[in-house]
Design an enzyme around this catalytic site. Structure first.
Site, PDB file in Angstrom:
ATOM      1  N   GLU A  16     -29.714  24.265  26.069  1.00  0.00           N
ATOM      2  CA  GLU A  16     -30.209  24.762  27.346  1.00  0.00           C
ATOM      3  C   GLU A  16     -29.318  24.239  28.474  1.00  0.00           C
ATOM      4  OE1 GLU A  16     -34.186  23.197  27.614  1.00  0.00           O
ATOM      5  OE2 GLU A  16     -33.508  21.239  28.347  1.00  0.00           O
TER       6      GLU A  16
ATOM      7  N   ASP B 289     -32.628  18.674  37.042  1.00  0.00           N
ATOM      8  CA  ASP B 289     -31.885  19.938  36.918  1.00  0.00           C
ATOM      9  C   ASP B 289     -31.045  20.202  38.166  1.00  0.00           C
ATOM     10  OD1 ASP B 289     -33.554  20.179  34.616  1.00  0.00           O
ATOM     11  OD2 ASP B 289     -35.062  21.206  35.820  1.00  0.00           O
TER      12      ASP B 289
ATOM     13  N   HIS C  77     -28.664  18.438  31.808  1.00  0.00           N
ATOM     14  CA  HIS C  77     -28.858  19.575  32.715  1.00  0.00           C
ATOM     15  C   HIS C  77     -27.940  19.446  33.929  1.00  0.00           C
ATOM     16  CE1 HIS C  77     -31.443  23.154  33.520  1.00  0.00           C
ATOM     17  NE2 HIS C  77     -30.573  23.129  34.515  1.00  0.00           N
TER      18      HIS C  77
ATOM     19  N   ARG D  13     -36.724  11.737  36.980  1.00  0.00           N
ATOM     20  CA  ARG D  13     -35.385  12.167  36.602  1.00  0.00           C
ATOM     21  C   ARG D  13     -34.604  12.306  37.909  1.00  0.00           C
ATOM     22  NH1 ARG D  13     -36.259  17.285  32.814  1.00  0.00           N
ATOM     23  NH2 ARG D  13     -37.972  17.635  34.270  1.00  0.00           N
TER      24      ARG D  13
ATOM     25  N   ASN E 178     -36.099  25.974  19.671  1.00  0.00           N
ATOM     26  CA  ASN E 178     -36.730  26.328  20.935  1.00  0.00           C
ATOM     27  C   ASN E 178     -35.883  27.232  21.808  1.00  0.00           C
ATOM     28  OD1 ASN E 178     -37.523  23.291  20.155  1.00  0.00           O
ATOM     29  ND2 ASN E 178     -39.296  24.346  21.009  1.00  0.00           N
TER      30      ASN E 178
END
Length: 314
Positions: free
Chosen positions: A193, A13, A257, A290, A156
């Site tokens: 998101e 992120d 993200h 990540r 979600n």
């Protein structure tokens, strides 16, 4: 063709901003999900080995004491803010994934120094799972953009926008801009998101991420005319196809993200995380691998962004 390597390993992120002082500032989710970490450097490459400063740690218990996710650092109205999501301890709510959005503030010129003040929850007026907040200023107005679950809509999370009364308070009723609907948005999880805003070429662009956070994770795009009412869902166009997705050829999986920053010449850079393998042992949530990647964003003849592949500079 130049293949990409991670800029910073084990940071998901990622958010990079180039401030008016000429420094680049970086924050991201840390693998332990227990704190907010900042670093700064005079160049993008310098962020790789820049010292880290922990500016806020989660409390041991309480409403925001678990899973500190996706912090973003913004300079709004004369102060630094970090917006982040956090979950309550299980002694408060049995289910772990009950995130709400919060903000901290620092009035120092350098956000790695001075005191950070906890500003509390950024309340959207909808008491459901929410996360991944970002802010942007357009035509003198400060906007808040985030992901949130609507119990009446399958999935979600959807993306919402609202004007802000203050840098930590929402003004008016949130407006939904997009929900998961295409096949590439509903693989594993029905998710929209991680929004990020880019203002160029007479348009306001919103990138976002969709599907589960494995190799299915991919990025989509919304855009509106810069003179449009950004709180009108009809002003926005949504790409029916992903703009960035897994590159099996070169082994970069689940890019998403993202954030946007600029180089010294104001050329736009795309910042995102991705994995370099797919065989994840255990719960993917606790897999630390990540990594943060950065690459130039390209543009087509119509002034639309071209994301290319996550694995190469092209």
């Amino acid at each position: 063709m130049q293949k990409l390597s991670p800029l910073i390993e084990q940071r998901a992120d990622p958010y990079i901003v180039r401030h008016s002082d000429g420094y680049y500032y970086f924050t991201a989710s840390v693998p332990q999900y227990d704190r907010i970490e900042l670093r700064r450097a005079s160049t993008i490459e310098g962020l790789r080995d820049a010292p880290t400063v922990d500016v806020w740690h989660k409390p041991d218990t309480g409403a925001y004491s678990e899973l500190i996710w996706a912090p973003e650092l913004h300079y709004n109205q004369g102060a630094w803010y970090v917006y982040f999501a956090a979950a309550p301890s299980r002694e408060i709510k049995y289910k772990l994934f009950q995130h709400r959005m919060y903000a901290i503030r620092n009035k120092s010129a350098n956000p790695l120094e001075g005191e950070w003040e906890f500003m509390g929850q950024v309340d959207s007026g909808i008491d459901t799972f929410c996360l991944d907040a970002t802010t942007f200023t357009h035509k003198g107005k400060l906007y808040y953009l985030w992901a949130q679950k609507d119990n009446a809509i399958e999935g979600n999370s959807n993306l919402y926008i609202a004007e802000m009364e203050t840098p930590w308070q929402i003004k008016g009723k949130p407006v939904m801009l997009t929900k998961p609907e295409f096949d590439w948005e509903i693989r594993g999880f029905w998710v929209n998101e991680g929004p990020s805003v880019l203002q160029r070429n007479g348009k306001v662009f919103i990138s976002y991420s969709a599907s589960a956070t494995d190799e299915n994770y991919a990025m989509g795009l919304l855009w509106a005319d810069a003179d449009a009412d950004l709180l009108d869902p009809a002003a926005w166009t949504k790409s029916q196809q992903p703009v960035l997705q897994t590159c099996f050829e070169h082994g970069i999986y689940g890019p998403g993200h993202n954030s946007f920053t600029v180089d010294a010449d104001d050329n736009v850079l795309l910042v995102y995380h991705a994995r370099t393998y797919t065989e994840i042992v255990g719960d993917p949530l606790w897999n630390p691998d990540r990594h943060t990647f950065v690459k130039p964003l390209r543009w087509d003849a119509q002034g639309m962004p071209v994301f290319g592949r996550p694995s190469v500079i092209e």
